[in-house]
Motif scaffolding. Sequence first.
Motif, PDB file in Angstrom:
ATOM      1  N   ALA A 235       7.543  49.049 -24.273  1.00 39.58           N
ATOM      2  CA  ALA A 235       8.209  48.094 -25.166  1.00 39.58           C
ATOM      3  C   ALA A 235       8.110  46.681 -24.598  1.00 39.58           C
ATOM      4  CB  ALA A 235       9.667  48.492 -25.357  1.00 39.58           C
ATOM      5  N   LEU A 236       8.306  46.580 -23.294  1.00 39.94           N
ATOM      6  CA  LEU A 236       8.240  45.257 -22.658  1.00 39.94           C
ATOM      7  C   LEU A 236       6.829  44.685 -22.760  1.00 39.94           C
ATOM      8  CD1 LEU A 236       9.476  43.008 -20.960  1.00 39.94           C
ATOM      9  CD2 LEU A 236       8.955  44.328 -18.918  1.00 39.94           C
ATOM     10  N   ALA A 237       5.826  45.543 -22.518  1.00 41.00           N
ATOM     11  CA  ALA A 237       4.439  45.075 -22.599  1.00 41.00           C
ATOM     12  C   ALA A 237       4.139  44.578 -24.012  1.00 41.00           C
ATOM     13  CB  ALA A 237       3.479  46.204 -22.214  1.00 41.00           C
ATOM     14  N   ALA A 238       4.626  45.305 -25.021  1.00 39.51           N
ATOM     15  CA  ALA A 238       4.364  44.914 -26.413  1.00 39.51           C
ATOM     16  C   ALA A 238       5.051  43.592 -26.719  1.00 39.51           C
ATOM     17  CB  ALA A 238       4.860  46.006 -27.360  1.00 39.51           C
ATOM     18  N   SER A 239       6.252  43.464 -26.216  1.00 36.01           N
ATOM     19  CA  SER A 239       6.978  42.233 -26.486  1.00 36.01           C
ATOM     20  C   SER A 239       6.276  41.049 -25.818  1.00 36.01           C
ATOM     21  CB  SER A 239       8.414  42.444 -26.031  1.00 36.01           C
ATOM     22  OG  SER A 239       8.956  41.294 -25.545  1.00 36.01           O
ATOM     23  N   LYS A 240       5.755  41.291 -24.614  1.00 34.47           N
ATOM     24  CA  LYS A 240       5.006  40.219 -23.941  1.00 34.47           C
ATOM     25  C   LYS A 240       3.708  39.901 -24.675  1.00 34.47           C
ATOM     26  CE  LYS A 240       6.623  40.422 -19.214  1.00 34.47           C
ATOM     27  NZ  LYS A 240       6.341  40.918 -17.870  1.00 34.47           N
ATOM     28  N   ALA A 241       3.182  40.937 -25.377  1.00 33.96           N
ATOM     29  CA  ALA A 241       1.930  40.727 -26.115  1.00 33.96           C
ATOM     30  C   ALA A 241       2.196  40.031 -27.461  1.00 33.96           C
ATOM     31  CB  ALA A 241       1.230  42.059 -26.349  1.00 33.96           C
ATOM     32  N   GLY A 242       3.449  39.691 -27.698  1.00 32.32           N
ATOM     33  CA  GLY A 242       3.744  38.887 -28.883  1.00 32.32           C
ATOM     34  C   GLY A 242       4.366  39.641 -30.046  1.00 32.32           C
ATOM     35  N   VAL A 243       4.656  40.946 -29.866  1.00 36.24           N
ATOM     36  CA  VAL A 243       5.314  41.666 -30.958  1.00 36.24           C
ATOM     37  C   VAL A 243       6.786  41.217 -30.954  1.00 36.24           C
ATOM     38  CG1 VAL A 243       5.860  43.924 -31.941  1.00 36.24           C
ATOM     39  CG2 VAL A 243       3.776  43.625 -30.584  1.00 36.24           C
ATOM     40  N   GLU A 244       7.194  40.677 -32.102  1.00 43.19           N
ATOM     41  CA  GLU A 244       8.528  40.054 -32.165  1.00 43.19           C
ATOM     42  C   GLU A 244       9.661  40.999 -31.791  1.00 43.19           C
ATOM     43  OE1 GLU A 244       9.882  38.062 -35.790  1.00 43.19           O
ATOM     44  OE2 GLU A 244       7.833  37.301 -35.923  1.00 43.19           O
ATOM     45  N   ARG A 245       9.577  42.209 -32.360  1.00 39.70           N
ATOM     46  CA  ARG A 245      10.664  43.161 -32.135  1.00 39.70           C
ATOM     47  C   ARG A 245      10.071  44.527 -31.806  1.00 39.70           C
ATOM     48  NH1 ARG A 245      13.674  39.546 -33.062  1.00 39.70           N
ATOM     49  NH2 ARG A 245      15.288  39.077 -34.581  1.00 39.70           N
ATOM     50  N   VAL A 246      10.508  45.096 -30.716  1.00 39.87           N
ATOM     51  CA  VAL A 246      10.068  46.440 -30.355  1.00 39.87           C
ATOM     52  C   VAL A 246      11.310  47.318 -30.296  1.00 39.87           C
ATOM     53  CG1 VAL A 246       8.727  47.824 -28.755  1.00 39.87           C
ATOM     54  CG2 VAL A 246       8.269  45.392 -28.936  1.00 39.87           C
ATOM     55  N   HIS A 247      11.254  48.437 -30.972  1.00 39.12           N
ATOM     56  CA  HIS A 247      12.424  49.311 -31.042  1.00 39.12           C
ATOM     57  C   HIS A 247      12.108  50.656 -30.410  1.00 39.12           C
ATOM     58  CE1 HIS A 247      14.263  46.663 -34.083  1.00 39.12           C
ATOM     59  NE2 HIS A 247      13.025  46.502 -34.493  1.00 39.12           N
ATOM     60  N   ILE A 248      12.992  51.120 -29.566  1.00 41.88           N
ATOM     61  CA  ILE A 248      12.874  52.487 -29.048  1.00 41.88           C
ATOM     62  C   ILE A 248      13.907  53.322 -29.793  1.00 41.88           C
ATOM     63  CG2 ILE A 248      12.938  53.987 -27.030  1.00 41.88           C
ATOM     64  CD1 ILE A 248      12.459  51.442 -25.319  1.00 41.88           C
ATOM     65  N   ILE A 249      13.385  54.303 -30.525  1.00 39.46           N
ATOM     66  CA  ILE A 249      14.235  55.071 -31.433  1.00 39.46           C
ATOM     67  C   ILE A 249      14.251  56.525 -30.979  1.00 39.46           C
ATOM     68  CG2 ILE A 249      14.274  55.936 -33.816  1.00 39.46           C
ATOM     69  CD1 ILE A 249      14.878  53.126 -33.864  1.00 39.46           C
ATOM     70  N   ASN A 250      15.388  57.166 -31.125  1.00 40.94           N
ATOM     71  CA  ASN A 250      15.476  58.581 -30.777  1.00 40.94           C
ATOM     72  C   ASN A 250      14.839  59.431 -31.883  1.00 40.94           C
ATOM     73  OD1 ASN A 250      16.158  61.103 -29.934  1.00 40.94           O
ATOM     74  ND2 ASN A 250      18.289  60.599 -29.472  1.00 40.94           N
ATOM     75  N   GLY A 251      13.753  60.131 -31.526  1.00 45.89           N
ATOM     76  CA  GLY A 251      13.038  60.956 -32.503  1.00 45.89           C
ATOM     77  C   GLY A 251      13.835  62.155 -32.985  1.00 45.89           C
ATOM     78  N   ARG A 252      14.963  62.409 -32.341  1.00 44.78           N
ATOM     79  CA  ARG A 252      15.780  63.558 -32.755  1.00 44.78           C
ATOM     80  C   ARG A 252      16.856  63.148 -33.746  1.00 44.78           C
ATOM     81  NH1 ARG A 252      14.987  64.720 -27.137  1.00 44.78           N
ATOM     82  NH2 ARG A 252      13.761  66.618 -26.971  1.00 44.78           N
ATOM     83  N   GLU A 253      16.958  61.845 -33.969  1.00 49.47           N
ATOM     84  CA  GLU A 253      18.065  61.365 -34.792  1.00 49.47           C
ATOM     85  C   GLU A 253      17.577  61.089 -36.210  1.00 49.47           C
ATOM     86  OE1 GLU A 253      20.329  58.418 -32.599  1.00 49.47           O
ATOM     87  OE2 GLU A 253      20.776  57.522 -34.546  1.00 49.47           O
ATOM     88  N   GLU A 254      18.215  61.711 -37.157  1.00 43.06           N
ATOM     89  CA  GLU A 254      17.772  61.541 -38.544  1.00 43.06           C
ATOM     90  C   GLU A 254      18.078  60.127 -39.054  1.00 43.06           C
ATOM     91  OE1 GLU A 254      18.577  64.272 -42.219  1.00 43.06           O
ATOM     92  OE2 GLU A 254      17.877  65.371 -40.459  1.00 43.06           O
ATOM     93  N   GLY A 255      17.120  59.560 -39.766  1.00 42.74           N
ATOM     94  CA  GLY A 255      17.373  58.267 -40.426  1.00 42.74           C
ATOM     95  C   GLY A 255      17.369  57.066 -39.499  1.00 42.74           C
TER      96      GLY A 255
END
Length: 421
Positions: A235-255
């Motif tokens: 996520a940090l690498a992506a953010s440094k590469a210019g992606v405005e928002r990077v989200h880490i989401i729990n794949g077990r959580e619905e919705g």
Amino acid sequence: MDLVREAFHYQSRFAGSTMVFKIDFPVTAEPAFPSLVKDLALLAQTGFRIVIVPGAKEWIDSVLTEYGIRSRYINSENHNSIRITDARAMPFVEMAAFHGAARFMTALSANHCDSVIGNFVRARGLGVLNGQDMEHTGRVEKILVKPIGKVLDLKMAAILPCIGWSASGKPYNVPSGEIALAAAGALGAIKLFIVSAEIPAGQNNVKNLRLTPKEAETILELNKDPGALPDLRLALAASKAGVERVHIINGREEGAVLRELFSNQGAGTMIYTDEYESIRPLETQDIPDILRIMEPLMRQGILIRRSVEDIQEKKEDYWVFGIDGQAHACGALHKWEKQGEIAAIAVDGAYADMGLGSRIVRFLVNQASKESLSRVFVLTTQSHDWFETLGFTESTPETLPEERRKFYNPERNSKVYVLEL
Ligand SMILES: CC(C)(COP(=O)(O)OP(=O)(O)OC[C@H]1O[C@@H](n2cnc3c(N)ncnc32)[C@H](O)[C@@H]1OP(=O)(O)O)[C@@H](O)C(=O)NCCC(=O)NCCS
């Protein structure tokens, strides 16, 4: 009703933009997987450009084990542990990678969303690292943006398995994290979602963590194990590469994806590029500047009158938006029990409509969130419409903290707008 309103707000804000989803393989076996894919299909159908990068690591492991092929790994400076994909393993790796991708294609098509699994990644071999021939292990040379764009124009989802091909057609196994990172950068994605299988079910302590890249870096530095927190590292690498928002989401959580996209509350850990970098605590020498900005607003009765002493007394609550060292907007966050009052929002007329005001408010909301306040409120006579665009909803003076209610001026009759955190 409020949720629907919030959703419309975010829908119009993000529609037409590209989002990349890197999804761990074990997520595809979770009970929440069908609803995750349903949500992705919905997003694609409503005008979002959806790119999926399926992880396949665990499936590759199991296929190789089944065929009696032992994987060897190498540790490198940038990569914690990379598989050496030799010629014997490569056909099985391809098979596993496409199996992972096909799971998405199948589930998407059940939700009336067409997709294309493609050779969208030009790869290059890693070559020899520390004397070790990495054989079919590669890295991204470039993302083929044009063909992906054509697929997305057709409202289809683009699926990028963890295989890339060299210019001469040699296949390489490329880590899906690297593909997701490169794709998000090359496609100008506004968001990268890392849908993780690492977060245990029901774990709430990662919820609503909003981190700047600097804060994420600090967390990683404190964690001496270089292999720890791979999602945060990506996520940090992506953010440094210019992606405005990077989200880490729990794949077990619905919705979780929809909640993160369409509600103010969010649903996971977010790293945002530091749009707040120009916002800093108020210093005494800023006071004349902010009083100059406030003066016409105080004269019109839009803001209550404040003196140098009033501001000085609550100096710690004030923040300014500085451009070239000078304050051009300000705002304050006063704490009342578990609630935060956003106040004294003012923007220099010469800098109106440039997003300074909304950035200050978002910053203060974020501060309140970090300080575990349960809600923020604002008293306003003429800017309620503007606060509504920022997700605030109307409330009543009765809901103010008791201490604050004592100072509510019925003659001024300010409207109370709130945002639950
Ligand atoms: C309200 C205020 C802070 C907005 O600051 P800003 O930096 O110009 O705002 P942003 O750039 O983030 O947003 C601009 C948008 O909000 C709209 N907007 C600005 N003030 C508005 C208001 N009072 N009501 C409704 N919309 C408003 C603009 O028309 C613009 O719309 P657009 O994006 O559709 O063009 C600024 O106008 C101001 O200083 N107002 C006086 C002080 C005040 O009312 N403070 C709030 C009480 S604490």
